[in-house]
Scaffold this active site. Structure first.
Site, PDB file in Angstrom:
ATOM      1  N   ASN A 258       4.444  38.691  49.878  1.00 41.00           N
ATOM      2  CA  ASN A 258       3.547  37.390  49.297  1.00 41.00           C
ATOM      3  C   ASN A 258       4.763  36.855  48.245  1.00 41.00           C
ATOM      4  OD1 ASN A 258       2.986  35.209  48.031  1.00 41.00           O
ATOM      5  ND2 ASN A 258       0.266  36.184  47.879  1.00 41.00           N
TER       6      ASN A 258
ATOM      7  N   ARG B 294       4.093  35.335  53.513  1.00 44.15           N
ATOM      8  CA  ARG B 294       2.925  33.800  53.188  1.00 44.15           C
ATOM      9  C   ARG B 294       4.328  33.099  53.012  1.00 44.15           C
ATOM     10  NH1 ARG B 294       0.977  31.886  47.527  1.00 44.15           N
ATOM     11  NH2 ARG B 294      -0.193  29.986  48.358  1.00 44.15           N
TER      12      ARG B 294
ATOM     13  N   HIS C 296      -3.086  26.849  50.508  1.00 47.44           N
ATOM     14  CA  HIS C 296      -4.242  28.635  50.246  1.00 47.44           C
ATOM     15  C   HIS C 296      -4.762  28.397  51.273  1.00 47.44           C
ATOM     16  CE1 HIS C 296      -3.736  27.023  45.870  1.00 47.44           C
ATOM     17  NE2 HIS C 296      -2.496  28.083  45.696  1.00 47.44           N
TER      18      HIS C 296
ATOM     19  N   LEU D  78      -8.721  28.820  42.243  1.00 52.59           N
ATOM     20  CA  LEU D  78      -8.439  28.425  40.997  1.00 52.59           C
ATOM     21  C   LEU D  78      -7.463  29.930  40.467  1.00 52.59           C
ATOM     22  CD1 LEU D  78     -11.623  27.193  38.954  1.00 52.59           C
ATOM     23  CD2 LEU D  78     -10.424  26.196  40.429  1.00 52.59           C
ATOM     24  N   GLY D  79      -6.068  29.534  40.830  1.00 54.80           N
ATOM     25  CA  GLY D  79      -5.240  30.837  40.193  1.00 54.80           C
ATOM     26  C   GLY D  79      -3.990  29.785  39.855  1.00 54.80           C
TER      27      GLY D  79
ATOM     28  N   ARG E 250       0.847  22.597  37.232  1.00 55.46           N
ATOM     29  CA  ARG E 250       0.582  21.104  38.436  1.00 55.46           C
ATOM     30  C   ARG E 250       0.049  20.165  37.678  1.00 55.46           C
ATOM     31  NH1 ARG E 250       0.953  24.452  43.397  1.00 55.46           N
ATOM     32  NH2 ARG E 250       1.657  26.473  42.274  1.00 55.46           N
TER      33      ARG E 250
ATOM     34  N   VAL F 105      -8.588  32.601  38.241  1.00 55.90           N
ATOM     35  CA  VAL F 105      -9.403  31.784  36.787  1.00 55.90           C
ATOM     36  C   VAL F 105     -10.673  31.769  37.720  1.00 55.90           C
ATOM     37  CG1 VAL F 105     -10.050  29.696  35.762  1.00 55.90           C
ATOM     38  CG2 VAL F 105      -7.227  30.414  35.631  1.00 55.90           C
TER      39      VAL F 105
ATOM     40  N   GLU G  71      -5.262  37.611  49.647  1.00 58.12           N
ATOM     41  CA  GLU G  71      -4.984  36.873  51.051  1.00 58.12           C
ATOM     42  C   GLU G  71      -3.781  37.415  51.739  1.00 58.12           C
ATOM     43  OE1 GLU G  71      -2.721  34.336  47.486  1.00 58.12           O
ATOM     44  OE2 GLU G  71      -2.780  32.663  49.025  1.00 58.12           O
TER      45      GLU G  71
HETATM   46  N1  LIG Z   1      -9.983  37.346  32.600  1.00 56.62           N
HETATM   47  C1  LIG Z   1      -9.441  35.579  33.104  1.00 56.62           C
HETATM   48  N2  LIG Z   1      -9.835  34.721  32.493  1.00 56.62           N
HETATM   49  C2  LIG Z   1      -8.764  33.229  32.319  1.00 56.62           C
HETATM   50  N3  LIG Z   1      -7.867  33.463  33.531  1.00 56.62           N
HETATM   51  C3  LIG Z   1      -7.630  34.710  33.996  1.00 56.62           C
HETATM   52  C4  LIG Z   1      -8.220  35.534  34.171  1.00 56.62           C
HETATM   53  N4  LIG Z   1      -7.529  36.332  34.669  1.00 56.62           N
HETATM   54  C5  LIG Z   1      -6.675  36.318  35.045  1.00 56.62           C
HETATM   55  N5  LIG Z   1      -6.444  34.797  34.618  1.00 56.62           N
HETATM   56  C6  LIG Z   1      -5.925  33.641  35.225  1.00 56.62           C
HETATM   57  O1  LIG Z   1      -5.208  33.817  36.656  1.00 56.62           O
HETATM   58  C7  LIG Z   1      -4.309  33.238  36.889  1.00 56.62           C
HETATM   59  C8  LIG Z   1      -3.326  33.695  37.850  1.00 56.62           C
HETATM   60  O2  LIG Z   1      -4.372  33.502  39.231  1.00 56.62           O
HETATM   61  P1  LIG Z   1      -3.738  34.327  40.262  1.00 56.62           P
HETATM   62  O3  LIG Z   1      -4.579  34.059  41.681  1.00 56.62           O
HETATM   63  O4  LIG Z   1      -3.305  35.594  40.149  1.00 56.62           O
HETATM   64  O5  LIG Z   1      -2.434  32.783  40.892  1.00 56.62           O
HETATM   65  P2  LIG Z   1      -0.750  32.946  41.564  1.00 56.62           P
HETATM   66  O6  LIG Z   1      -1.623  34.345  42.691  1.00 56.62           O
HETATM   67  O7  LIG Z   1      -1.096  31.451  41.714  1.00 56.62           O
HETATM   68  O8  LIG Z   1       0.287  34.145  40.403  1.00 56.62           O
HETATM   69  C9  LIG Z   1      -3.594  33.149  34.840  1.00 56.62           C
HETATM   70  O9  LIG Z   1      -2.448  32.407  35.770  1.00 56.62           O
HETATM   71  C10 LIG Z   1      -4.498  33.363  34.469  1.00 56.62           C
HETATM   72  O10 LIG Z   1      -4.531  31.912  33.943  1.00 56.62           O
HETATM   73  C1  LIG Z   2       0.430  26.518  47.360  1.00 54.82           C
HETATM   74  C2  LIG Z   2       0.019  27.019  45.706  1.00 54.82           C
HETATM   75  O1  LIG Z   2      -0.378  26.662  45.138  1.00 54.82           O
HETATM   76  O2  LIG Z   2      -0.040  27.737  46.030  1.00 54.82           O
HETATM   77  P1  LIG Z   2      -0.056  29.523  44.781  1.00 54.82           P
HETATM   78  O3  LIG Z   2      -0.905  29.017  44.167  1.00 54.82           O
HETATM   79  O4  LIG Z   2       0.756  30.976  45.174  1.00 54.82           O
HETATM   80  O5  LIG Z   2       1.623  28.413  43.704  1.00 54.82           O
HETATM   81 MG   LIG Z   3      -1.792  32.537  44.625  1.00 55.77          MG
END
Ligand SMILES: Nc1ncnc2c1ncn2[C@@H]1O[C@H](COP(=O)(O)OP(=O)(O)O)[C@@H](O)[C@H]1O
Ligand SMILES: CC(=O)OP(=O)(O)O
Ligand SMILES: [Mg+2]
Length: 368
Positions: A7, A64, A153, A182-183, A214, A304, A354
């Site tokens: 990924n 991915r 996603h 919500l990531g 974003r 999140v 994922e």
């Molecule tokens: N305990 C928590 N409380 C609030 N937000 C959190 C916590 N742990 C992680 N996060 C949020 O999750 C986000 C990352 O989510 P994630 O799904 O791992 O993202 P990605 O895979 O897109 O990099 C971080 O930017 C952070 O804001």
């Molecule tokens: C499509 C996309 O926004 O992916 P990520 O959350 O991993 O940045």
């Molecule tokens: Mg992600």
């Protein structure tokens, strides 16, 4: 079958090695290209991965890939044509496709005899009706330049919607689920009978919900205004809206943990950002209740969604007339089901996976 899943993000590579669905190794290479980071570029990052895991008997590498355009509605074995298509889609996913492509290129070079399989974020959303993916702009322009909603996603939405139906004991073919991923990136999806019926991201992973860096939905005139009136070059506007917007733009911090700490101390910018973020989620829930004609479940997932009870509570605030309620104790504990027993809509927290879903799709692709 032994499957390595990559990924590749804009600044990190997550990897997992599966043997018949069981994780046997995993890791994360971070801050690629940054001083003090784990690797100077994606090639070096992947070389680290290949050196640190035992790849004897590897059956496939699953990648991915965020943007697959309209070409792919399934996991796809990568050949030169597929790689070129992924490359041609870079303008539509500038933060994501370049990293996936370098992952594919390096893996093809280092493991030339192992099948490389791409699993696209866009694939799951190919089921959305034309009315849900068509922008009301000049039809010839849209057609010529492939301008439409693609959605992203998808691997995560498909996985958590299926897990939600299983948790509720509903047939996957009839369950109506609103999934909230919500990531760092964030998107909402209306899933009807295991198929995507609507999603909040659009032609690129830029529209819809407020994200870490974003903007989510804005009026497109903002861009003309920043260009013509403020005099900013287009590249700079793109950078601002993709890397310095969202929570980052509103507060200077992109991490929801930091926003919450600042909000707890009464910081006005963090409080506003939290309210903008959670209100946007609520707006999409309303939209998707209308699209699905009600929902069996609402499921929170990703960094999140899985870890921030305050975000979940605020996003669903005031929705009890619609049958949507949260039990504060369950929510704070992070139970799988956080609504009270007997509530018309079940609210769930389901960790996304994922990588496991990619491995599952790769195995299915290569064995059927
Ligand atoms: N305990 C928590 N409380 C609030 N937000 C959190 C916590 N742990 C992680 N996060 C949020 O999750 C986000 C990352 O989510 P994630 O799904 O791992 O993202 P990605 O895979 O897109 O990099 C971080 O930017 C952070 O804001
Ligand atoms: C499509 C996309 O926004 O992916 P990520 O959350 O991993 O940045
Ligand atoms: Mg992600």
């Amino acid at each position: 079958m032994k499957i390595l899943v990559l990924n590749s993000g804009s600044s990190s590579v997550k990897y997992r090695l599966f043997d018949d669905g069981t994780t046997i190794a995993k890791g994360l290479i971070e801050r690629i290209g940054e001083s003090g980071g784990d690797a100077s570029d994606h090639t070096e990052a992947l070389q680290h991965v290949m050196e640190s895991v035992n790849l004897d008997g590897l059956g496939a590498v699953g990648h991915r890939v965020v943007h697959g355009g309209t070409e792919f509605s399934d996991a796809t074995v990568v050949d030169d044509t597929v790689a070129t298509t992924i490359e041609n889609l870079i303008p539509l996913a500038p933060l994501h496709n370049p990293a996936a492509l370098s992952g594919i290129e390096v893996a093809r070079k280092l493991l030339p005899d192992v099948p490389q399989v791409a699993v696209f974020d866009t694939a799951f959303h190919q089921s959305i009706d034309p009315a849900g993916v068509t922008y009301a702009i000049d039809a010839d322009l849209a057609d010529r330049w492939q301008i439409r909603r693609y959605g992203f996603h998808g691997t995560s939405h498909a996985y958590v919607a299926r897990e939600t139906a299983a948790l509720l004991g509903l047939p996957a073919t009839s369950a109506k689920v609103i999934t909230l991923h919500l990531g760092n990136g964030a998107s909402a999806c209306a899933v009807s009978g295991g198929r995507s019926a609507a999603t909040s991201m659009g032609m690129s992973p830029q529209s819809g919900l407020v994200m870490g860096t974003r903007s989510g939905d804005i009026d497109p005139t903002v861009i003309f205004h920043l260009h013509r009136v403020a005099g900013l070059p287009l590249d700079e506007i793109e950078r601002s809206l993709t890397r310095f917007a969202g929570l980052q733009g509103l507060t200077g911090d992109n991490d929801m943990r930091t926003i919450q700490q600042r909000r707890d101390k009464g910081d006005p910018a963090a409080t506003l950002a939290f309210d903008v973020y959670t209100r946007r989620i609520r707006e999409y829930i309303g939209t998707y209740l209308a699209i699905l004609g009600g929902a069996d479940a609402i499921t929170f997932t990703a960094g999140v969604g899985e870890n921030a009870p305050a975000v979940r509570a605020a996003a669903l605030q005031g929705l009890s007339p619609l049958g949507i309620e949260i039990d504060p104790e369950r929510n704070n504990r992070g139970d799988r089901i956080i609504s009270p027993d007997g509530a018309p809509v079940t609210v769930c927290v389901i960790p996304t996976d994922e990588e496991a879903e990619i491995a599952r799709q790769v195995a299915e692709k290569l064995t059927t």
